[in-house]
Design an enzyme around this catalytic site. Structure first.
Site, PDB file in Angstrom:
ATOM      1  N   ASP A 109       0.866  -1.170   0.000  1.00 17.82           N
ATOM      2  CA  ASP A 109       0.000   0.000   0.000  1.00 17.82           C
ATOM      3  C   ASP A 109       0.910   1.230   0.000  1.00 17.82           C
ATOM      4  OD1 ASP A 109      -2.122   1.728   0.060  1.00 17.82           O
ATOM      5  OD2 ASP A 109      -3.187   0.708   1.673  1.00 17.82           O
TER       6      ASP A 109
HETATM    7  C1  BGC Z   1      -5.139   3.091  -0.046  1.00 20.32           C
HETATM    8  C2  BGC Z   1      -5.199   2.073  -1.158  1.00 20.32           C
HETATM    9  C3  BGC Z   1      -5.038   2.766  -2.490  1.00 20.32           C
HETATM   10  C4  BGC Z   1      -3.734   3.529  -2.483  1.00 20.32           C
HETATM   11  C5  BGC Z   1      -3.430   4.238  -3.787  1.00 20.32           C
HETATM   12  C6  BGC Z   1      -3.929   3.994  -0.157  1.00 20.32           C
HETATM   13  O1  BGC Z   1      -4.021   5.057   0.734  1.00 20.32           O
HETATM   14  O2  BGC Z   1      -5.139   2.441   1.203  1.00 20.32           O
HETATM   15  O3  BGC Z   1      -6.418   1.381  -1.102  1.00 20.32           O
HETATM   16  O4  BGC Z   1      -5.107   1.845  -3.521  1.00 20.32           O
HETATM   17  O5  BGC Z   1      -3.777   4.490  -1.446  1.00 20.32           O
HETATM   18  O6  BGC Z   1      -4.245   5.328  -3.955  1.00 20.32           O
END
Ligand code: BGC
Length: 731
Positions: free
Chosen positions: A272
């Site tokens: 993530d």
């Molecule tokens: C989220 C993810 C997301 C990623 C990219 C993160 O803050 O937890 O679900 O895909 O950001 O935007």
């Protein structure tokens, strides 16, 4: 495709197929072919060290100093190796559409929330939605969708519940699998995320999720396991939080032992955004660092080079990391000549959003059959919820903003990066008006309670729209605002013929329930939600949704009535770097949601699986066959006056020596009035089993299993028993 095709679904499948000429060609990234393995080996053999490192370094375009040609600002970017035909990876959020915040002129169709999709219990619908957003992603030039949110809803307050598929591992796993298959049918890699136990937003960067091994295997991990084995996602996104003391993206147990070894999954793990804390993550099983501008250091850049040089990370491991990325690209067809993306057909895509909304809309209460609205409802008051403008959506990285949306300023307590409160451009008021014929439909915004009550008093029926905005990055209160609760009370006092339509992220408490004659759960219904709601209110469609989560009667029934760590997080202004670590002990173990209510003998307001229809169903003549597994046959009858969709749910009530409730399988059945049909449901074997920590496998104990089929987790409409021989199942 699984399950029965219900009314309208063949049309949806056809729409999904039209979205791209290649729809339906699923790629088995879970079971790569010898030809793909040969291509992976050949590419690895030709790549330099620098080229290999390129593929494991994921960037955050919004923070890159300059964007490579053709790259549009989005969630993620990974450079390719042009000389070998290895494509760049252009990544976009998420599962509810192609997130387009900040890109002017880039329209995208918004699906209903994932919880609304889960409420359909319809894997074909999930596939159609996935294929639709996969097609849009491809059309815009993306080849990775950060979709497939499958964390279990452990707590009603989780701010991201609207991105997830409910509290049950079988339902969530199957729906995620179908959605992923849909996305990947468009030659777009899908993730499943967030692996694992990212069950609340408060303190997500610092909290340590603690749970026993068997409990985790039987709950959140099982949802992922099912999603991965039947969805074959190219990628898994590991979570922010720690699991059992180690950060999820640096956790050898969950990444290497469980995901890659026990489950034999061959795709790649991406982190993530901002979830990596050390280069050791590579040894633990992380294959690609995402959005590295958000980590303290770009760990898979210079630190990984150094670790490779001094032997802390082996070249074999780097080859494995890169090989996994290449394999998923090949399995999704990204390195083959692909048919051109079809023309962008917004109307067809929006039709899928509407069909999904109609499949997930839920009728919780309908006293005196006040719904559907009779043709005689002459004066209709529509109150509150910005129903004149559109329908609410959830905030955060998954936010889709279709053209014509209204964006209101975000509340102070929400994350600074949130776009604000977005209303999708589908006004329930307009849709109600267009159906009211000669009736008079008047609107009151609901801000002045006395004025709204006056309008209700002078009307034949009042429809109150109540909203609860939730967002990634913050957890939510358990109830509607005091103002809205007071509004519902005052309107219902002024006119007892009051219908409440909820637009919310997840379960809310309803101390006002007795005052309302009817309650419609509309979730966040997506960009044709207003139309879908109006069609349901006027009986053009029958309510089909069933709850994918339990609605508690009060906070005292919940495992955790408020988010652990909340006081601290609020005091620190939600800045992750400022928060001190804390642990959350998931004391309920695998007894998530309805399983917990059954174990504690608590009666919720609305049980898991619940949902009314405009007709009624009867379940009978249940016959169970045991032996090595459980298969039941049950007769489902429509005993009402209207067509409808029954969701026959098979539950375990008791296994040998243990009372425990689990959903084992289900079947959707579309029935005309008076029609009856005998259907078969086969239990998912792992739900008959327990995880045996010592033996490291699933054990089905020999003996008698008590089963029931009904309309929901509390409805033992037809009961039976099956005797099983007992079995050991490898993970
Ligand atoms: C989220 C993810 C997301 C990623 C990219 C993160 O803050 O937890 O679900 O895909 O950001 O935007």
């Amino acid at each position: 495709m699984r399950g029965l095709l219900c009314n309208g679904l063949s049309a949806i499948a056809a729409l999904a197929a039209l979205a791209s000429p290649t729809a339906g060609q699923t790629h088995e990234s879970g079971a790569p072919s010898p030809a793909i393995e040969a291509r992976v080996a050949s590419l690895l053999g030709q790549m330099t060290l620098e080229e290999k490192l390129t593929l494991v370094n994921g960037r955050f375009p919004r923070m890159m100093k300059s964007l490579p040609a053709g790259v549009i600002p989005s969630a993620g970017y990974v450079a390719g190796v042009a000389r070998l035909g290895v494509p760049e990876m252009k990544e976009s959020d998420a599962s509810l559409g192609v997130a387009n915040a900040g890109r002017t002129g880039d329209d995208a169709v918004a699906l209903p929330s994932a919880l609304a999709l889960a409420a359909s219990w319809d894997a074909d619908m999930a596939y159609a939605g996935g294929a639709m957003i996969g097609g849009e992603a491809r059309h815009k030039g993306f080849n990775v969708l950060l979709a497939g949110g499958v964390n279990l809803v452990r707590d009603p307050f989780n701010g991201r519940n609207f991105e997830y598929l409910g509290e049950d591992p079988l339902l969530a796993g199957r729906m995620a699998a179908a959605s992923v298959r849909g996305v990947q049918s468009q030659h777009v890699i899908s993730t499943v995320k967030h692996f694992v136990l990212n069950a609340q937003e408060t303190g997500r960067h610092v909290l340590d999720a603690r749970i026993g091994e068997a409990a985790l295997r039987e709950s959140d991990l099982l949802a992922f396991e099912i999603a991965i084995e039947s969805g074959a996602p190219g990628a898994v996104m590991c979570a922010y939080n720690k699991v059992g003391g180690a950060y999820a993206c640096e956790n050898p147990h969950i990444l290497t032992d469980v995901l890659k070894t026990d489950w034999g999954w061959k795709g790649f793990v991406m982190s993530d955004w901002g979830a990596v804390h050390t280069v050791e993550a590579a040894r633990a099983g992380l294959d690609q660092e995402s959005g590295q501008e958000l980590d303290q250091e770009a760990y898979f850049d210079a630190p990984l080079r150094a670790a490779l040089a001094d032997g802390r990370v082996s070249l074999t491991r780097l080859n494995d990391m890169v090989g996994r990325i290449l394999r998923s690209q090949l399995a999704t067809g990204l390195m083959d000549p692909l048919p051109a993306a079809g023309p962008y057909d917004k109307a067809a895509d929006a039709a899928i959003a509407q069909a999904e909304a109609e499949a997930g809309l839920l009728l919780l209460k309908n006293e005196g059959d006040i719904l559907p609205l009779a043709a005689g409802a002459r004066r209709i008051a529509v109150i509150g919820g910005h129903a004149d403008v559109g329908v609410l959506s959830g905030g955060g990285s998954s936010q889709v903003i279709p053209a014509g949306s209204l964006v209101r300023a975000r509340p102070a307590a929400s994350p600074a990066w949130s776009e604000g409160i977005v209303y999708h451009p589908s006004s329930p008021l307009a849709a109600i008006r267009s159906r009211a014929g000669s009736g008079v439909v008047q609107f009151d915004p609901g801000e002045d309670i006395a004025s709204a009550a006056r309008l209700a008093r002078d009307s034949d029926v009042a429809v109150v729209f109540a909203e609860q905005w939730t967002t990634e990055g913050a957890d939510a209160p358990l109830s509607l605002s005091d103002h809205q609760e007071a509004l519902i009370g005052a309107v219902a006092t002024a006119n007892p013929r009051t219908i409440v339509v909820l637009e919310n992220g997840g379960p809310v408490l309803m101390p006002w329930i007795d005052a309302a004659k009817a309650v419609v759960e509309a979730w966040y219904p997506g960009q044709r939600g207003g139309e879908a709601i109006a069609r349901l209110l006027f009986g053009e469609v029958s309510p089909k949704g069933r709850l994918p989560v339990t609605f508690a009667a009060g906070p005292d029934q919940l495992v955790r009535p408020s988010p652990p760590g909340l006081a601290m997080a609020t005091a620190e202004g939600l800045k992750p770097e400022a928060q001190a670590p804390f642990a959350v002990n998931y004391v309920e173990g695998s007894s998530v949601g309805y399983r917990w209510f059954a174990e504690k003998d608590r009666k919720p307001l609305f049980p898991f699986g619940y949902g009314l229809s405009y007709t009624r169903f009867h379940y009978g003549r249940l016959k169970a066959t045991g032996g090595s597994g459980v298969t039941v046959q049950v007769e489902v009858a429509n005993i009402g006056q209207r067509p409808g969709v029954a969701v026959a749910q098979l539950y375990l009530a008791k296994s040998p020596g243990r009372t425990q409730q689990r959903l084992l399988g289900w079947r959707r059945v579309a029935l005309k009035p008076g029609e009856r049909r005998r259907v078969e449901i086969t239990a998912e074997p792992r739900l008959l089993a327990d995880w045996d920590e010592a033996a490291h496998d699933w054990r089905i104990r020999p003996g008698a299993y008590a089963l029931f089929v009904g309309d929901n987790a509390d409805d033992r409409a037809a009961t039976a028993q099956a005797v099983l021989r007992g079995a050991e199942l490898k993970p």
